[in-house]
Scaffold this motif. Structure first.
Motif, PDB file in Angstrom:
ATOM      1  N   SER A  32       0.828  -1.213   0.000  1.00  0.00           N
ATOM      2  CA  SER A  32       0.000   0.000   0.000  1.00  0.00           C
ATOM      3  C   SER A  32       0.864   1.266   0.000  1.00  0.00           C
ATOM      4  N   GLU A  37      -1.915   7.934  -2.819  1.00  0.00           N
ATOM      5  CA  GLU A  37      -3.161   8.432  -2.221  1.00  0.00           C
ATOM      6  C   GLU A  37      -3.569   7.538  -1.038  1.00  0.00           C
ATOM      7  N   GLU A  38      -4.672   6.757  -1.202  1.00  0.00           N
ATOM      8  CA  GLU A  38      -5.161   5.957  -0.071  1.00  0.00           C
ATOM      9  C   GLU A  38      -5.589   4.568  -0.546  1.00  0.00           C
ATOM     10  N   THR A  40      -7.613   0.854   0.469  1.00  0.00           N
ATOM     11  CA  THR A  40      -8.523   0.151   1.373  1.00  0.00           C
ATOM     12  C   THR A  40      -8.319  -1.345   1.171  1.00  0.00           C
ATOM     13  N   GLY A  62       2.695   6.905   7.537  1.00  0.00           N
ATOM     14  CA  GLY A  62       1.389   6.540   6.970  1.00  0.00           C
ATOM     15  C   GLY A  62       0.345   6.621   8.063  1.00  0.00           C
ATOM     16  N   TYR A  72      -7.910   1.102   6.275  1.00  0.00           N
ATOM     17  CA  TYR A  72      -7.859   2.278   5.400  1.00  0.00           C
ATOM     18  C   TYR A  72      -6.468   2.873   5.615  1.00  0.00           C
ATOM     19  N   ASP A  74      -3.728   5.619   4.564  1.00  0.00           N
ATOM     20  CA  ASP A  74      -3.388   6.846   3.832  1.00  0.00           C
ATOM     21  C   ASP A  74      -1.869   6.915   3.741  1.00  0.00           C
ATOM     22  N   THR A  75      -1.359   6.798   2.533  1.00  0.00           N
ATOM     23  CA  THR A  75       0.083   6.716   2.353  1.00  0.00           C
ATOM     24  C   THR A  75       0.621   7.929   1.583  1.00  0.00           C
ATOM     25  N   SER A  76      -0.201   9.008   1.555  1.00  0.00           N
ATOM     26  CA  SER A  76       0.208  10.168   0.755  1.00  0.00           C
ATOM     27  C   SER A  76       1.472  10.834   1.312  1.00  0.00           C
ATOM     28  N   LYS A 223      -5.523   5.860  -5.747  1.00  0.00           N
ATOM     29  CA  LYS A 223      -6.252   5.126  -4.708  1.00  0.00           C
ATOM     30  C   LYS A 223      -6.960   3.897  -5.274  1.00  0.00           C
TER      31      LYS A 223
END
Ligand code: EPU
Length: 418
Positions: A32, A37-38, A40, A62, A72, A74-76, A223
């Motif tokens: 991921s 972006e993100e 799931t 993250g 969920y 978020d790895t932005s 994403k």
């Protein structure tokens, strides 16, 4: 220390639902971080290895939100930071941060991965592949430093179709410039699951499930969401349990094709099976034939089924042979099974199992994940009480094992002792 205590000899009836695949989840979570972006991820098994991976993602900046079996992520804002020994050594799959961080940030600092002590478990194919993609690798004590100014697609031939190396090189190659070919790639379902996530993020990967995987590098990964496939090792473990003490025991949420190699062996032994595409009902038969098994890469008989299967072979009428071909040290449960009354001789990586032998409850020790699973099976069929020490290993890979078995009639409990 955690212990499992089993009062054996109960017949199991009812339904067991199979969880998401450990060996896919432990790769999907690190994968991921390639996303800008993100991500799931649904159907994530609640196993202890998951927690260690989430800790690493959070360390890398993250953000992870967990709701039941969904993550969920978020790895932005991912940053490359040193993954310290206390996290990296908690599990084998920490090595997937090598490929993922190299792809995303072009720099990785990580200590040696951990995992069950079942053999040498070298990672030379991973490292050689990173170098072919243009990375340099250096070591500072037990820390790998892997860096690249630029990753360039290339042709990589694996000496052995390693699951870990295939996934790790896919992770690095998705953001390399140009085309990468991984030849003699592994074909296990977890590779398909990880490739599917990367493609949903915008990667261009073809040949998943074949021995040549082609990856066209891309600049940006967006994403996406992915469902973890059902765990064929967990399903196999419960099918083996059902073969020994099941009465119409229904194993749900399976993918039949992933289980063919095991089902064929269970049929040869004489197990009573009612097979459907997504569930199987299994019952114990009165007489079992001895058989020979050799563990192989997918679609062969999975190495992880070998240890649980050994217990079933102790109940077959005659001499069975199990040959382990993937790992050098995957029979650590045998002395404990012999202590419980089995007659198993091991020479190098082959076990000769003489059955049928009744098993008797004893105090034993889980030395690795699948050895632990085989001792649970032995305890379930034994006369009397079995105490299994150090079951933390088992909880790394089997979600709610005590609850799942209790629900179908087993007498089993998990306790914490000082
Ligand atoms: N190998 C090398 N060099 C490498 C990589 C592998 O020599 O660079 C050798 C290994 O020493 C081993 C063989 O190749 O003898 C197979 O290794 P592979 O890379 O396929 O396995 P892995 O990635 O270390 C994963 C699972 C194992 C599972 C195997 C086979 C994870 C974290 N681990 O291991 O799962 O047994 O694939 O399917 O996904 C378990 O669940 O109990 C477990 C050990």
């Amino acid at each position: 220390m955690k212990q499992i205590i089993i009062d054996g000899g109960k017949t199991l009836k009812g339904e067991i639902t199979i969880s998401g695949m450990k060996n896919a989840a432990v790769a999907l979570i690190p994968a991921s971080i390639l996303c800008d972006e993100e991500i799931t991820i649904t159907n994530v098994p609640n196993i202890s290895d998951k927690k260690a991976l989430i800790d690493i993602i959070e360390l890398l900046n993250g953000n992870v939100i967990e709701k039941e079996h969904t993550l969920y992520i978020d790895t932005s804002k991912i940053e490359s930071k040193t993954i310290p020994e206390n996290l990296a050594s908690k599990l084998r799959a920490s090595y997937y941060f090598m490929g993922a961080l190299l792809g995303r940030k072009r720099k990785v600092e990580i200590y040696f991965p951990g995992g069950c002590n079942i053999g040498n478990r070298k990672i030379d194919f991973h490292l050689k592949g990173f170098q072919l993609l243009g990375a340099t690798i250096s070591m500072e004590h037990d820390k790998y430093i892997i860096e690249a100014d630029h990753l360039k697609g290339t042709s990589i031939h694996l000496d052995f179709p390693s699951v870990g190396a295939t996934i790790n090189l896919m992770l690095a190659a998705v953001k390399a410039e140009g085309t990468t070919l991984i030849q003699n790639a592994a074909k296990e379902p977890e590779i398909f699951n990880v490739g599917e996530l990367l493609n949903k993020m915008g990667a261009k990967i073809s040949g998943l499930g074949t021995n040549t995987i082609q990856i066209e590098g891309v600049d940006y990964l967006h994403k996406a969401s992915i469902e973890v496939l059902p765990d064929r090792i967990e399903a196999g473990t419960y099918l083996i349990i059902g073969s020994l003490i099941g009465e119409q025991l229904k194993i749900k949420n399976i993918i039949k094709e992933h289980l063919e190699a095991l089902l064929s062996k269970l049929q040869n032994i004489g197990v009573l099976l009612d097979i459907h595409d997504d569930y199987i009902t299994v019952s114990k038969a009165e007489f079992y034939h001895p058989i020979n098994i050799k563990t192989l890469v997918y679609p062969g008989f999975v190495t992880d089924w070998g240890q649980p299967m050994t217990v079933l072979l102790t109940q077959c009428d005659g001499k069975s042979i199990l040959e382990e071909t993937i790992y050098e040290n995957r029979m650590a449960e045998v002395p404990f099974l012999n202590k419980m009354g089995a007659k198993i001789e091991v020479e190098e990586q082959t076990a000769w199992i003489n059955g049928p032998t009744p098993l008797i409850g004893a105090e034993v020790e889980a030395t690795d994940l699948r050895a632990g699973a085989s001792l649970v099976i032995a305890g379930l069929i034994a006369n009397g009480v079995t105490t299994i020490n150090h079951v933390e290993y088992i909880l790394r890979g089997y979600e709610r094992i005590v609850e799942k078995l209790t629900n179908v009639g087993a007498s089993i409990e998990l306790i914490d002792i000082e």
